[in-house]
Design a protein around this motif. Structure first.
Motif, mmCIF file in Angstrom:
data_model
loop_
_atom_site.group_PDB
_atom_site.id
_atom_site.type_symbol
_atom_site.label_atom_id
_atom_site.label_comp_id
_atom_site.label_asym_id
_atom_site.label_seq_id
_atom_site.Cartn_x
_atom_site.Cartn_y
_atom_site.Cartn_z
ATOM 1 N N PRO A 200 48.353 49.190 27.584
ATOM 2 C CA PRO A 200 47.517 48.080 28.083
ATOM 3 C C PRO A 200 48.292 46.788 28.320
ATOM 4 O O PRO A 200 47.997 46.062 29.281
ATOM 5 N N GLU A 204 48.407 45.086 32.066
ATOM 6 C CA GLU A 204 47.919 43.725 32.304
ATOM 7 C C GLU A 204 48.902 42.933 33.160
ATOM 8 O O GLU A 204 48.507 42.208 34.089
ATOM 9 N N GLU A 207 48.848 44.394 36.811
ATOM 10 C CA GLU A 207 47.633 44.014 37.541
ATOM 11 C C GLU A 207 47.633 42.535 37.884
ATOM 12 O O GLU A 207 47.162 42.146 38.971
#
Length: 424
Positions: A200, A204, A207
């Protein structure tokens, strides 16, 4: 092995910069300008970055595209047995005469200026790609992304980021978000990016960079899913579900590499037949490759002999997962690693899967970790370990006591290359 003209030029290229790795774009842009900017004349580019799975993903995409009749250039690194493996022109490995002429041209254009081996050979590849008609160009990042020599294409057709993990910290940063940021450096404004499974914290970063550039994200777990069900590969995205054979490249981790490749092929508007070819026709050496010929195989004919070039903690986890799914068999590792790697991190996942590790030094590699240190790292990871003078002698010792054992030669692509030169 006979020394070729290209070998002599490549050896000379190694002396053009005091460092093997020196991440900056200035020298590449300078030489490409002298060569007439071949990077501006490439067939549509699919640019692939990531820590693990780049090569396998590229191989599957190439298999899918070529199954539909496309001519595909491909650039990858490092090579295993011969440098020619790095440059594939319209589906064929570059010939010796063509490579020699290209290298000579790049050396002449560069003159006395400093440039790293990877930079000048990447320029040679671009020159070859620009001069040879094809439908697509597959570019694998060498290291990182943002400052990699391949990152000179302003408008690729597609970018891909395979799983990002901790590796090459001395160049890319100590934390996963820092490393992911370097990988995300290949993203381009408005160009779609296929994103493989990510931590994750890394996702992050990727993105956020995509959002700043207006780059559409096609991410695993959000926009596409790939999983094994009843001995088949199931892929699903907004366009529907595909029921495919399992990848012919062995290992459970290849499910997600295949997923990224299929997502890429769908983004390129390839049909279902291309997606099936991607998983059934791809070939990528030294990734859990079964060795079936050569002096090593002949010396221990009953041993089940495998080869893998993974070399970081994620690579160790992938190998361990593959071994866990194989039929039960006494399993030995013959392992050689570089002194720049997280050796214990690589070995720790393997502790529950192997009987013993036989540590070797990598022949002809100045950055090899001494066999004694590899052994000590294995012991600290909870693996019984001894040293051996060479792979051949380690294998002979294993075969003498356990003639039907499973043996995996592993730990480095450089070690894998030395094995494939004689046993490929």
């Amino acid at each position: 092995m006979q020394v070729s003209g290209s070998d002599l030029i490549l050896e000379r290229m190694m002396t053009l910069h005091p460092k093997v790795i020196d991440l900056t774009m200035d020298r590449v842009h300078r030489l490409l300008a002298k060569l007439g900017h071949p990077e501006r004349s490439l067939p549509p580019v699919i640019h692939i970055a990531g820590t693990n799975g780049k090569g396998s993903t590229q191989a599957m995409i190439r298999a899918g595209l070529e199954a539909g009749g496309a001519k595909v250039h491909a650039y990858t690194s490092p090579h295993l047995a011969r440098f020619h493996e790095r440059i594939r022109l319209a589906g064929e490995l570059i010939s010796e005469p063509a490579l020699t002429a290209l290298l000579d041209e790049c050396v002449a254009a560069n003159g006395p200026d400093e440039i790293t081996f990877f930079e000048i050979t990447t320029c040679a590849a671009f020159l070859a790609f620009a001069r040879t008609p094809a439908d697509f160009t597959l570019l694998e990042v060498g290291l990182g992304g943002r400052l990699d020599a391949t990152n000179v294409v302003d408008k690729p057709a597609l970018t891909i980021i395979t799983p990002v993990s901790i590796d090459h910290q001395q160049y890319l940063g100590e934390t996963l978000p820092e490393i992911a940021g370097e990988k995300a450096g290949i993203l381009k404004r408005g160009v779609p990016v296929i994103v493989g499974p990510q931590d994750p914290a890394g996702l992050e970063v990727i993105e956020a960079k995509a959002a700043r550039l207006g780059a559409p994200v096609i991410a695993h777990g959000q926009h596409w899913h790939a999983f094994e069900e009843r001995g088949r590969l199931v892929f699903q995205d907004e366009n529907g579900l595909l029921d495919l054979p399992l990848p012919n490249l062995p290992g459970p981790f290849q499910i997600q590499n295949a997923g990224a490749a299929i997502a890429a092929l769908r983004a390129l508007r390839r049909d279902d037949a291309a997606c099936e070819a991607a998983v059934s026709r791809a070939y990528w050496p030294a990734r859990m490759q079964r060795l079936r010929q050569g002096p090593l195989v002949d010396s221990a004919p009953k041993v089940e002999l495998w080869l893998d070039g993974g070399h970081n903690p994620a690579g160790g986890e992938a190998v361990a997962a593959t071994l866990a799914r194989m039929p039960a068999r006494e399993t030995h590792l013959i392992c050689g690693m570089l002194n720049t790697k997280d050796v214990t991190g690589y070995m720790r996942p393997l502790a529950g899967q192997v009987t013993r590790l036989h540590a070797v030094s990598i022949p002809g590699e100045k950055n090899t970790l001494p066999a004694e240190e590899t052994r000590d790292a294995a012991l600290s990871a909870g693996i019984a370990a001894v040293t051996a003078p060479s792979v051949a002698e380690a294998l002979a010792g294993i075969a003498a006591h356990s003639p039907e054992a499973r043996v995996l030669i592993c730990g480095s692509l450089y070690l894998a290359g030395s094995i494939l030169r004689e046993n490929g």
